[in-house]
Design a protein around this motif. Structure first.
Motif, PDB file in Angstrom:
ATOM      1  N   LEU A  42       7.031   1.033  -5.282  1.00  9.39           N
ATOM      2  CA  LEU A  42       7.719   2.351  -4.835  1.00  9.39           C
ATOM      3  C   LEU A  42       8.112   1.900  -3.278  1.00  9.39           C
ATOM      4  CD1 LEU A  42       5.322   4.906  -6.329  1.00  9.39           C
ATOM      5  CD2 LEU A  42       7.510   4.367  -7.302  1.00  9.39           C
ATOM      6  N   HIS A  43       9.297   2.687  -2.974  1.00  9.95           N
ATOM      7  CA  HIS A  43       9.695   2.516  -1.474  1.00  9.95           C
ATOM      8  C   HIS A  43      10.359   3.586  -1.093  1.00  9.95           C
ATOM      9  CE1 HIS A  43      10.740   0.261   1.869  1.00  9.95           C
ATOM     10  NE2 HIS A  43      12.088   0.602   1.735  1.00  9.95           N
ATOM     11  N   SER A  44      10.168   4.161   0.114  1.00  5.16           N
ATOM     12  CA  SER A  44      10.817   5.169   0.517  1.00  5.16           C
ATOM     13  C   SER A  44      11.644   4.697   1.853  1.00  5.16           C
ATOM     14  CB  SER A  44       9.935   6.106   1.295  1.00  5.16           C
ATOM     15  OG  SER A  44      10.632   7.249   2.172  1.00  5.16           O
ATOM     16  N   ASP A  45      13.058   5.135   1.962  1.00  4.43           N
ATOM     17  CA  ASP A  45      14.008   4.658   3.042  1.00  4.43           C
ATOM     18  C   ASP A  45      13.525   5.067   4.406  1.00  4.43           C
ATOM     19  OD1 ASP A  45      14.345   7.188   2.842  1.00  4.43           O
ATOM     20  OD2 ASP A  45      16.449   7.043   2.302  1.00  4.43           O
ATOM     21  N   SER A  52       3.601   2.424   9.005  1.00  2.00           N
ATOM     22  CA  SER A  52       3.065   3.843   9.248  1.00  2.00           C
ATOM     23  C   SER A  52       3.008   4.531   8.049  1.00  2.00           C
ATOM     24  CB  SER A  52       4.072   4.412  10.144  1.00  2.00           C
ATOM     25  OG  SER A  52       5.219   4.294   9.900  1.00  2.00           O
ATOM     26  N   ILE A  53       3.490   4.115   7.035  1.00  2.00           N
ATOM     27  CA  ILE A  53       3.545   5.146   5.678  1.00  2.00           C
ATOM     28  C   ILE A  53       2.637   4.400   4.612  1.00  2.00           C
ATOM     29  CG2 ILE A  53       5.133   5.632   3.847  1.00  2.00           C
ATOM     30  CD1 ILE A  53       7.370   5.576   5.694  1.00  2.00           C
ATOM     31  N   LYS A  54       1.885   5.291   4.117  1.00  2.00           N
ATOM     32  CA  LYS A  54       0.935   4.970   3.173  1.00  2.00           C
ATOM     33  C   LYS A  54       1.223   5.808   1.643  1.00  2.00           C
ATOM     34  CE  LYS A  54      -3.057   7.235   2.972  1.00  2.00           C
ATOM     35  NZ  LYS A  54      -4.409   7.836   3.294  1.00  2.00           N
ATOM     36  N   TYR A  55       1.338   4.752   0.779  1.00  2.51           N
ATOM     37  CA  TYR A  55       1.748   5.180  -0.640  1.00  2.51           C
ATOM     38  C   TYR A  55       0.485   5.724  -1.474  1.00  2.51           C
ATOM     39  CZ  TYR A  55       6.307   3.447   0.694  1.00  2.51           C
ATOM     40  OH  TYR A  55       7.582   2.756   1.129  1.00  2.51           O
ATOM     41  N   PHE A  66      -3.877   1.707 -13.391  1.00  2.00           N
ATOM     42  CA  PHE A  66      -2.899   1.483 -12.510  1.00  2.00           C
ATOM     43  C   PHE A  66      -3.357   1.547 -11.095  1.00  2.00           C
ATOM     44  CE2 PHE A  66      -0.770   3.184 -16.172  1.00  2.00           C
ATOM     45  CZ  PHE A  66      -0.074   1.995 -16.506  1.00  2.00           C
ATOM     46  N   THR A  67      -2.998   0.731 -10.069  1.00  2.00           N
ATOM     47  CA  THR A  67      -3.357   0.711  -8.763  1.00  2.00           C
ATOM     48  C   THR A  67      -1.896   0.437  -8.073  1.00  2.00           C
ATOM     49  OG1 THR A  67      -3.807  -1.599  -8.676  1.00  2.00           O
ATOM     50  CG2 THR A  67      -5.605  -0.349  -9.153  1.00  2.00           C
ATOM     51  N   ILE A  68      -1.997   1.088  -6.861  1.00  2.00           N
ATOM     52  CA  ILE A  68      -0.955   0.819  -5.878  1.00  2.00           C
ATOM     53  C   ILE A  68      -1.159   0.157  -4.537  1.00  2.00           C
ATOM     54  CG2 ILE A  68      -0.937   2.817  -5.147  1.00  2.00           C
ATOM     55  CD1 ILE A  68       2.061   3.425  -4.929  1.00  2.00           C
ATOM     56  N   ASP A  69      -0.372  -0.564  -4.028  1.00  2.00           N
ATOM     57  CA  ASP A  69      -0.766  -1.088  -2.753  1.00  2.00           C
ATOM     58  C   ASP A  69      -0.148   0.018  -1.927  1.00  2.00           C
ATOM     59  OD1 ASP A  69      -0.638  -2.357  -0.090  1.00  2.00           O
ATOM     60  OD2 ASP A  69      -0.360  -4.347  -0.995  1.00  2.00           O
ATOM     61  N   ASP A  70      -1.186   0.569  -0.952  1.00  2.00           N
ATOM     62  CA  ASP A  70      -0.678   1.845  -0.205  1.00  2.00           C
ATOM     63  C   ASP A  70       0.327   1.377   1.058  1.00  2.00           C
ATOM     64  OD1 ASP A  70      -2.511   0.530   1.481  1.00  2.00           O
ATOM     65  OD2 ASP A  70      -3.810   2.387   1.934  1.00  2.00           O
ATOM     66  N   SER A  71       0.338   0.030   1.218  1.00  2.00           N
ATOM     67  CA  SER A  71       1.260  -0.350   2.415  1.00  2.00           C
ATOM     68  C   SER A  71       2.491  -0.686   1.844  1.00  2.00           C
ATOM     69  CB  SER A  71       0.643  -1.579   2.890  1.00  2.00           C
ATOM     70  OG  SER A  71      -0.328  -1.123   3.812  1.00  2.00           O
ATOM     71  N   THR A  72       2.592  -1.535   0.561  1.00  2.00           N
ATOM     72  CA  THR A  72       3.771  -2.091   0.187  1.00  2.00           C
ATOM     73  C   THR A  72       4.508  -1.150  -1.081  1.00  2.00           C
ATOM     74  OG1 THR A  72       2.739  -3.475  -1.463  1.00  2.00           O
ATOM     75  CG2 THR A  72       3.227  -4.295   0.732  1.00  2.00           C
ATOM     76  N   GLN A  88       2.840   5.673 -23.329  1.00  2.00           N
ATOM     77  CA  GLN A  88       3.524   6.020 -21.978  1.00  2.00           C
ATOM     78  C   GLN A  88       2.423   6.532 -21.174  1.00  2.00           C
ATOM     79  OE1 GLN A  88       6.902   8.244 -22.675  1.00  2.00           O
ATOM     80  NE2 GLN A  88       5.858  10.255 -22.834  1.00  2.00           N
ATOM     81  N   TYR A  89       2.550   6.565 -19.980  1.00  2.00           N
ATOM     82  CA  TYR A  89       1.809   6.937 -18.805  1.00  2.00           C
ATOM     83  C   TYR A  89       2.507   7.711 -18.029  1.00  2.00           C
ATOM     84  CZ  TYR A  89      -1.930   4.037 -20.523  1.00  2.00           C
ATOM     85  OH  TYR A  89      -2.611   3.375 -21.311  1.00  2.00           O
ATOM     86  N   ILE A  90       2.492   9.108 -17.718  1.00  2.00           N
ATOM     87  CA  ILE A  90       3.030  10.047 -16.502  1.00  2.00           C
ATOM     88  C   ILE A  90       2.304   9.833 -15.335  1.00  2.00           C
ATOM     89  CG2 ILE A  90       3.938  12.307 -16.314  1.00  2.00           C
ATOM     90  CD1 ILE A  90       4.077  12.556 -19.028  1.00  2.00           C
ATOM     91  N   LEU A  91       2.886   9.345 -14.170  1.00  2.00           N
ATOM     92  CA  LEU A  91       2.490   9.185 -12.926  1.00  2.00           C
ATOM     93  C   LEU A  91       3.127  10.012 -11.992  1.00  2.00           C
ATOM     94  CD1 LEU A  91       1.624   5.428 -13.235  1.00  2.00           C
ATOM     95  CD2 LEU A  91       0.004   7.192 -13.420  1.00  2.00           C
ATOM     96  N   ARG A  92       2.442  10.313 -10.601  1.00  2.00           N
ATOM     97  CA  ARG A  92       3.075  10.878  -9.555  1.00  2.00           C
ATOM     98  C   ARG A  92       2.772   9.967  -8.337  1.00  2.00           C
ATOM     99  NH1 ARG A  92       0.602  14.773 -12.580  1.00  2.00           N
ATOM    100  NH2 ARG A  92      -1.215  14.441 -11.262  1.00  2.00           N
ATOM    101  N   ALA A  93       4.138   9.814  -7.391  1.00  2.00           N
ATOM    102  CA  ALA A  93       3.798   9.254  -6.318  1.00  2.00           C
ATOM    103  C   ALA A  93       4.180   9.956  -5.047  1.00  2.00           C
ATOM    104  CB  ALA A  93       4.670   7.776  -6.323  1.00  2.00           C
ATOM    105  N   GLN A  94       3.622   9.696  -3.666  1.00  2.00           N
ATOM    106  CA  GLN A  94       3.918  10.304  -2.665  1.00  2.00           C
ATOM    107  C   GLN A  94       3.804   9.477  -1.451  1.00  2.00           C
ATOM    108  OE1 GLN A  94       1.411  13.483  -1.495  1.00  2.00           O
ATOM    109  NE2 GLN A  94       3.125  14.921  -1.225  1.00  2.00           N
ATOM    110  N   ALA A  95       4.572   9.749  -0.549  1.00  2.00           N
ATOM    111  CA  ALA A  95       4.581   8.842   0.742  1.00  2.00           C
ATOM    112  C   ALA A  95       4.042   9.621   1.720  1.00  2.00           C
ATOM    113  CB  ALA A  95       5.853   8.171   1.206  1.00  2.00           C
ATOM    114  N   ARG A  96       3.012   9.290   2.801  1.00  2.00           N
ATOM    115  CA  ARG A  96       2.235  10.146   3.850  1.00  2.00           C
ATOM    116  C   ARG A  96       2.352   9.422   4.928  1.00  2.00           C
ATOM    117  NH1 ARG A  96      -0.889  14.439   2.380  1.00  2.00           N
ATOM    118  NH2 ARG A  96      -0.995  15.033   0.089  1.00  2.00           N
ATOM    119  N   ASN A  97       2.228  10.011   6.134  1.00  2.00           N
ATOM    120  CA  ASN A  97       1.966   9.385   7.360  1.00  2.00           C
ATOM    121  C   ASN A  97       0.694   8.929   7.254  1.00  2.00           C
ATOM    122  OD1 ASN A  97       1.328   9.426  10.298  1.00  2.00           O
ATOM    123  ND2 ASN A  97       3.469   9.527  10.406  1.00  2.00           N
ATOM    124  N   ARG A  98       0.456   7.474   7.574  1.00  2.00           N
ATOM    125  CA  ARG A  98      -0.850   6.983   7.738  1.00  2.00           C
ATOM    126  C   ARG A  98      -1.867   7.323   8.732  1.00  2.00           C
ATOM    127  NH1 ARG A  98      -2.455   2.324   5.261  1.00  2.00           N
ATOM    128  NH2 ARG A  98      -0.489   1.871   4.790  1.00  2.00           N
TER     129      ARG A  98
END
Length: 699
Positions: A42-45, A52-55, A66-72, A88-98
């Motif tokens: 997952l990547h935000s522009d 500075s962004i945490k996923y 499932f796990t996510i690297d909150d930096s990358t 199948q699995y339904i997941l949700r993602a979000q980018a936050r200010n660290r």
């Protein structure tokens, strides 16, 4: 993802722009590596790479599967994935200010799909299977249809495309590769040759290609029976034997027409179709419907027929429609039955004997000759005897060798009219063999008894009787019983033919009248007359007797009722029944006992004896008006004489003195009675009844 420029108060969203950088995620199932499986990124522009962004990752399996690297923003699977468990699995993602943890993007949903691999073999869920098919089935006959299931994805590749094949069971059976239908592939399979078959079927996925997974199952196929075999007796000739003494219904033997078929197809029906024993023997099927049971139908006799031959047929009771063109399945055999000789008791020539014998038969008269013989081939000598329980008085004797039955005592029909004698016949060589027969002897009547007058031999004539007056009707009895009935003839005995006083008239109906010849009778002149009557019967030889009728002269009233007779014993008229006479005598006895009790009660000795006008005497036999005799009757009232006249004087002599006044008082009371009624004569005394005071007295 959306990007927003925020002022100091962060109240105004100036610009919205989707700035996520990622593709749809797909991952193969069943990863078995040591490292977590990389799923995607997952990547935000808005991410400048400065950290500075945490996923953040949420939804199904987040943090556990499932796990996510909150930096990358890299996503990994940390558990083994199985499409057959979850596709199948339904997941949700979000980018936050660290630093501030404020969302930089709205939460976005995405799907991780698990891609199928061929990791499941086909399975037969209901196996192993049992199936049945009739023997002799045609090629292509369906036996059973099998279905194998594959857990792999049928929409993706060939992982779930199954192909069937037979691994074991050729050449008898085959299976359709696509449908799984098992069919007969060999004609004329015979159950009697082989009944059970084991067939192994394989189901392989990947369309049967190399590398596909396979599963197997077993089918136990049984050939069901049809009636395709005729019965056959295991012997062409059966030899059987049975004693001649066997009763009807006895079992002679058993036969069996074997059939290779089973169940209803092997059930049999047996019948005797020919032979000289068809009427003597019978055959039936046992409860299992397999065996034929031969039984005795009629009594057997070795001497009459020592053997029999039977022709027996056994046929199936059920016929398979496919083999109906062959006709009924049956077989025939011969049964030879030998009759065994048994030592039997003698047999009389008749089942019973009947004899008529006149009662005047002389002693030694032969009644009947019975005959018995030994039915066995040995024909042993037979001896005869009488069962004495049937002739306890020993009227008869039987000659031991000839069987002649004779009389040894005189017979009397009036004493014993029938004799039922049991004759025994015994074999000389075997005393246990005894037979018996009944001889019924009817004793015929012979006119050997004379007739005699019946009932009363006494009559009376009134002093005022006139000439030609009927004084008695007489009848006779005879123990003989002539066939035509009795007929008696009456007359006066020869010595009384010219009797001047009485005459006899024969009524020709077995009765006779006694009539007076004169009038002017008087007790003072003569009190008793004796009239001899001659009676004869009408049978041959004629029997006769003379009976004497005693006729007493009595004083009578105008209506002919007796008032008094002479002091001699007098028989009551025939009109008074025996029951009435017994009742009168019983009353007399009771009254005598009461008088004795009255005399013994001293407390009542001074009471006067009063006449009871309410008492009523119904049996007034003879009446006459006569005043009491006064003191002359004192001796008549002798209580002791009532019981024993011979001891009357002795008894009075011993009587207590204190009782004499009572007796005298009773006598005086009796003498005052106005009239007396004659009742009867008892112990030589005349008994009278006072009609006024109802007191009995003797004189």
């Amino acid at each position: 993802m959306e990007e927003a420029s925020l002022g100091e108060n962060s109240a105004l969203l100036q610009r919205a722009k989707r700035s996520w950088v990622w593709n749809q995620f797909f991952v193969l199932e069943e990863y078995t590596g040591l490292e977590p499986l990389y799923i995607g990124k997952l990547h935000s522009d808005m991410d400048k790479g400065d950290g500075s962004i945490k996923y953040i990752l949420t939804g199904e399996g987040a943090g556990t599967t499932f796990t996510i690297d909150d930096s990358t923003g890299d996503i990994h699977a940390i558990q083994r994935l199985d499409r057959e468990v979850k596709a199948q699995y339904i997941l949700r993602a979000q980018a936050r200010n660290r630093l501030t943890d404020r969302p930089l993007e709205p939460e976005s949903e995405f799907i991780v799909k698990i891609q199928d691999i061929n990791d499941n073999e086909p399975r037969f869920l209901d196996g192993p299977y049992q199936a049945t098919v009739p023997e002799m089935s045609k090629i292509g006959t369906s036996v059973i249809q099998l279905t194998a299931t594959d857990a792999d994805d049928p929409t993706y590749g060939n992982s779930a495309r199954v192909v069937y094949s037979i691994l074991e069971g050729q050449p008898y059976f085959s299976v359709d590769a696509k449908t799984g239908v098992v069919r007969v592939s060999l004609a004329d399979m015979d159950r009697e040759t082989r009944e059970n078959y084991t067939v192994v079927i394989q189901a392989k996925d990947m369309g049967g290609q190399l590398g596909g997974l396979a599963g197997t199952t077993t089918i136990n196929i049984t050939l069901s029976d049809i009636n395709d075999n005729p019965p056959m007796f295991d012997q062409r000739l059966y030899q059987m034997s049975i004693p001649e003494s066997a009763p009807v219904g006895s079992v002679v033997g058993r036969i069996w027409a074997k059939d290779r078929d089973i169940g209803v197809n092997a059930e049999m029906k047996y019948s005797i179709i020919d032979g000289d024993g068809r009427d003597t023997f019978d055959i039936s099927t046992d409860p299992t419907n397999l065996f034929g049971i031969i039984t005795v139908k009629k009594p057997l006799n070795f001497e009459n027929k020592p053997s029999y031959t039977l022709k027996v047929e056994g046929a199936n009771t059920h016929l398979d429609p496919a083999f109906r063109h062959r006709g009924p399945f049956k077989d025939v055999t011969i049964v030879h039955v030998s009759i065994e000789d048994v030592d039997e008791p003698p047999q009389f020539d008749l089942p019973a004997y009947y004899v008529e014998l006149p009662e005047d038969a002389e002693i030694g008269t032969m009644v009947k000759t019975v005959s018995a013989r030994d039915p066995d081939a040995a024909n042993n000598t037979v001896r005869y005897s009488i069962d004495r329980s049937s002739d306890p008085d020993k009227y008869f004797y039987i000659e031991i060798t000839s069987g002649s039955l004779m009389t040894v005592r005189s017979l009397d029909r009036e004493e014993v009219g029938w004799h039922n004698i049991t004759i025994l016949a015994m074999e000389m060589n075997n005393p246990t063999q005894i037979a018996s027969v009944s001889v019924a002897v009817r004793v015929l009547d012979v006119n050997d008894n004379p007739p005699s007058l019946m009932h009363y031999l006494e009559a009376y004539v009134c002093e005022n009787a006139k000439a030609g007056q009927l004084i008695q009707t007489v009848t006779a009895v005879d123990p003989d019983e002539p066939l035509g009935g009795q007929h008696f003839y009456y007359s006066l005995a020869p010595e009384a033919v010219n009797n001047p006083n009485f005459t006899l008239k024969d009524n020709q109906d077995n009765t006779a009248w006694i009539l007076t010849r004169r009038g002017g009778w008087s007790q003072q002149d003569q009190t008793v007359f004796y009239l001899p009557i001659f009676i004869s019967d009408g049978e041959q030889p004629v029997q006769s007797s003379t009976s004497t009728l005693t006729i007493r002269v009595c004083s009578c009233d105008q209506e002919g009722n007796v008032m008094s007779c002479n002091a001699e014993a007098y028989s009551l008229p025939a009109s008074l029944s025996r029951g009435a006479l017994i009742a009168i005598l019983a009353c007399i006895f009771v009254l005598l006992v009461m008088i004795l009790l009255m005399l013994s009660l001293r407390t009542h000795r001074k009471k006067p004896y009063l006449c009871d006008e309410e008492e009523n005497v119904h049996e007034n036999i003879v009446r006459y008006d006569d005043e009491g005799g006064g003191e002359e009757d004192t001796e008549a009232f002798d209580i002791a004489a009532m019981w024993n006249p011979r001891e009357a004087h002795h008894h009075l002599g011993k009587m207590r003195q204190d009782m004499l006044p009572e007796i005298e008082s009773l006598i005086k009371a009796r003498s005052r009675c106005c009239s007396r009624v004659f009742v009867s004569s008892v112990a030589g005394f005349n008994l009278f009844l006072c009609s006024t005071c109802s007191i009995y007295m003797f004189c």
